[in-house]
Design a protein around this motif. Structure first.
Motif, PDB file in Angstrom:
ATOM      1  N   VAL A 189       7.355  -3.424   7.659  1.00 36.53           N
ATOM      2  CA  VAL A 189       6.153  -4.029   7.087  1.00 36.53           C
ATOM      3  C   VAL A 189       4.984  -3.048   7.146  1.00 36.53           C
ATOM      4  O   VAL A 189       4.215  -2.918   6.186  1.00 36.53           O
ATOM      5  CB  VAL A 189       5.806  -5.354   7.807  1.00 36.53           C
ATOM      6  CG1 VAL A 189       4.421  -5.861   7.428  1.00 36.53           C
ATOM      7  CG2 VAL A 189       6.858  -6.404   7.502  1.00 36.53           C
ATOM      8  N   ARG A 190       4.849  -2.331   8.271  1.00 37.54           N
ATOM      9  CA  ARG A 190       3.778  -1.346   8.403  1.00 37.54           C
ATOM     10  C   ARG A 190       3.913  -0.254   7.339  1.00 37.54           C
ATOM     11  O   ARG A 190       2.928   0.157   6.726  1.00 37.54           O
ATOM     12  CB  ARG A 190       3.798  -0.733   9.811  1.00 37.54           C
ATOM     13  CG  ARG A 190       2.572   0.111  10.100  1.00 37.54           C
ATOM     14  CD  ARG A 190       2.578   0.674  11.497  1.00 37.54           C
ATOM     15  NE  ARG A 190       3.604   1.691  11.583  1.00 37.54           N
ATOM     16  CZ  ARG A 190       4.470   1.823  12.582  1.00 37.54           C
ATOM     17  NH1 ARG A 190       4.451   0.999  13.593  1.00 37.54           N
ATOM     18  NH2 ARG A 190       5.371   2.777  12.575  1.00 37.54           N
ATOM     19  N   GLN A 191       5.129   0.209   7.085  1.00 35.99           N
ATOM     20  CA  GLN A 191       5.331   1.233   6.054  1.00 35.99           C
ATOM     21  C   GLN A 191       5.040   0.674   4.657  1.00 35.99           C
ATOM     22  O   GLN A 191       4.478   1.369   3.816  1.00 35.99           O
ATOM     23  CB  GLN A 191       6.764   1.764   6.104  1.00 35.99           C
ATOM     24  CG  GLN A 191       7.006   2.697   7.260  1.00 35.99           C
ATOM     25  CD  GLN A 191       8.334   3.397   7.115  1.00 35.99           C
ATOM     26  OE1 GLN A 191       8.593   4.040   6.097  1.00 35.99           O
ATOM     27  NE2 GLN A 191       9.178   3.253   8.122  1.00 35.99           N
ATOM     28  N   TYR A 192       5.441  -0.561   4.422  1.00 36.28           N
ATOM     29  CA  TYR A 192       5.173  -1.192   3.129  1.00 36.28           C
ATOM     30  C   TYR A 192       3.675  -1.290   2.885  1.00 36.28           C
ATOM     31  O   TYR A 192       3.189  -0.979   1.792  1.00 36.28           O
ATOM     32  CB  TYR A 192       5.824  -2.575   3.082  1.00 36.28           C
ATOM     33  CG  TYR A 192       5.494  -3.355   1.836  1.00 36.28           C
ATOM     34  CD1 TYR A 192       6.128  -3.060   0.632  1.00 36.28           C
ATOM     35  CD2 TYR A 192       4.549  -4.364   1.860  1.00 36.28           C
ATOM     36  CE1 TYR A 192       5.812  -3.769  -0.524  1.00 36.28           C
ATOM     37  CE2 TYR A 192       4.229  -5.078   0.722  1.00 36.28           C
ATOM     38  CZ  TYR A 192       4.872  -4.769  -0.470  1.00 36.28           C
ATOM     39  OH  TYR A 192       4.556  -5.467  -1.600  1.00 36.28           O
ATOM     40  N   GLU A 193       2.933  -1.712   3.915  1.00 34.86           N
ATOM     41  CA  GLU A 193       1.474  -1.814   3.788  1.00 34.86           C
ATOM     42  C   GLU A 193       0.838  -0.443   3.563  1.00 34.86           C
ATOM     43  O   GLU A 193      -0.090  -0.305   2.777  1.00 34.86           O
ATOM     44  CB  GLU A 193       0.877  -2.482   5.031  1.00 34.86           C
ATOM     45  CG  GLU A 193       1.228  -3.945   5.172  1.00 34.86           C
ATOM     46  CD  GLU A 193       0.628  -4.815   4.081  1.00 34.86           C
ATOM     47  OE1 GLU A 193      -0.514  -4.552   3.676  1.00 34.86           O
ATOM     48  OE2 GLU A 193       1.305  -5.753   3.644  1.00 34.86           O
ATOM     49  N   ALA A 194       1.341   0.588   4.249  1.00 31.32           N
ATOM     50  CA  ALA A 194       0.801   1.947   4.087  1.00 31.32           C
ATOM     51  C   ALA A 194       1.086   2.476   2.691  1.00 31.32           C
ATOM     52  O   ALA A 194       0.286   3.239   2.129  1.00 31.32           O
ATOM     53  CB  ALA A 194       1.395   2.879   5.138  1.00 31.32           C
ATOM     54  N   ALA A 195       2.212   2.077   2.105  1.00 36.52           N
ATOM     55  CA  ALA A 195       2.575   2.547   0.768  1.00 36.52           C
ATOM     56  C   ALA A 195       1.616   1.992  -0.295  1.00 36.52           C
ATOM     57  O   ALA A 195       1.463   2.595  -1.355  1.00 36.52           O
ATOM     58  CB  ALA A 195       4.007   2.159   0.441  1.00 36.52           C
ATOM     59  N   LYS A 196       0.977   0.884  -0.016  1.00 39.77           N
ATOM     60  CA  LYS A 196       0.002   0.343  -0.960  1.00 39.77           C
ATOM     61  C   LYS A 196      -1.182   1.299  -1.100  1.00 39.77           C
ATOM     62  O   LYS A 196      -1.720   1.466  -2.186  1.00 39.77           O
ATOM     63  CB  LYS A 196      -0.492  -1.025  -0.490  1.00 39.77           C
ATOM     64  CG  LYS A 196       0.520  -2.127  -0.618  1.00 39.77           C
ATOM     65  CD  LYS A 196      -0.100  -3.420  -0.136  1.00 39.77           C
ATOM     66  CE  LYS A 196       0.875  -4.575  -0.217  1.00 39.77           C
ATOM     67  NZ  LYS A 196       0.287  -5.822   0.315  1.00 39.77           N
ATOM     68  N   ASP A 197      -1.580   1.913   0.017  1.00 37.55           N
ATOM     69  CA  ASP A 197      -2.713   2.849   0.001  1.00 37.55           C
ATOM     70  C   ASP A 197      -2.290   4.248  -0.438  1.00 37.55           C
ATOM     71  O   ASP A 197      -3.099   5.011  -0.950  1.00 37.55           O
ATOM     72  CB  ASP A 197      -3.352   2.931   1.393  1.00 37.55           C
ATOM     73  CG  ASP A 197      -3.950   1.600   1.828  1.00 37.55           C
ATOM     74  OD1 ASP A 197      -4.337   0.810   0.938  1.00 37.55           O
ATOM     75  OD2 ASP A 197      -4.006   1.352   3.044  1.00 37.55           O
TER      76      ASP A 197
END
Length: 128
Positions: A25-33
């Motif tokens: 989830v943390r990587q998914y959220e970082a990929a948004k930015d």
């Protein structure tokens, strides 16, 4: 009364899943930015391993705090209100932090909760 070895295994599994999910989830959220950043499976595996270790310790912790000297040993540290207090304290301390420490904390809480689930499914159950 589930034995310590079973609590260690269940806590490790729960913590590993918690650590892996948090990492993904943390990587998914970082990929948004940062859309060019690729998903790193090795990071998820490493975070799962760390979460498993933390979850194993947390899964055994209630019986360390309240040793199983009798089937009726379960008190405050084996209760859902104590787990809720841990979650509340973690939320106050870390809030919306996105650090790796939060992933380990999540693994700890999931591992601790796994102990309560295992004990809750025994004839003695958990304290009310």
């Amino acid at each position: 009364m589930p034995c310590r070895a079973r609590h260690l295994k269940i806590g490790a599994l729960a913590g590993a899943v918690g650590g892996g999910v948090y990492s993904a989830v943390r990587q998914y959220e970082a990929a948004k930015d940062h859309p060019t950043k690729e998903f790193d499976v090795s990071e998820v595996i490493w975070d799962s391993a760390k979460g498993g270790a933390v979850g194993a310790v947390a899964g055994a912790l209630p019986d360390v705090l309240e040793p199983p000297v009798s089937p009726n040993h379960r008190g405050f540290f084996h209760s859902v209100p104590f787990l809720a207090a841990l979650v509340f304290a973690a939320t106050l301390l870390f809030g919306r932090s996105k650090t790796a420490l939060l992933g380990l904390l999540f693994s700890f809480l999931v591992g601790y909760g796994s102990h309560l689930l295992a004990d809750g499914n025994t004839p003695q159950g958990l304290p009310s």
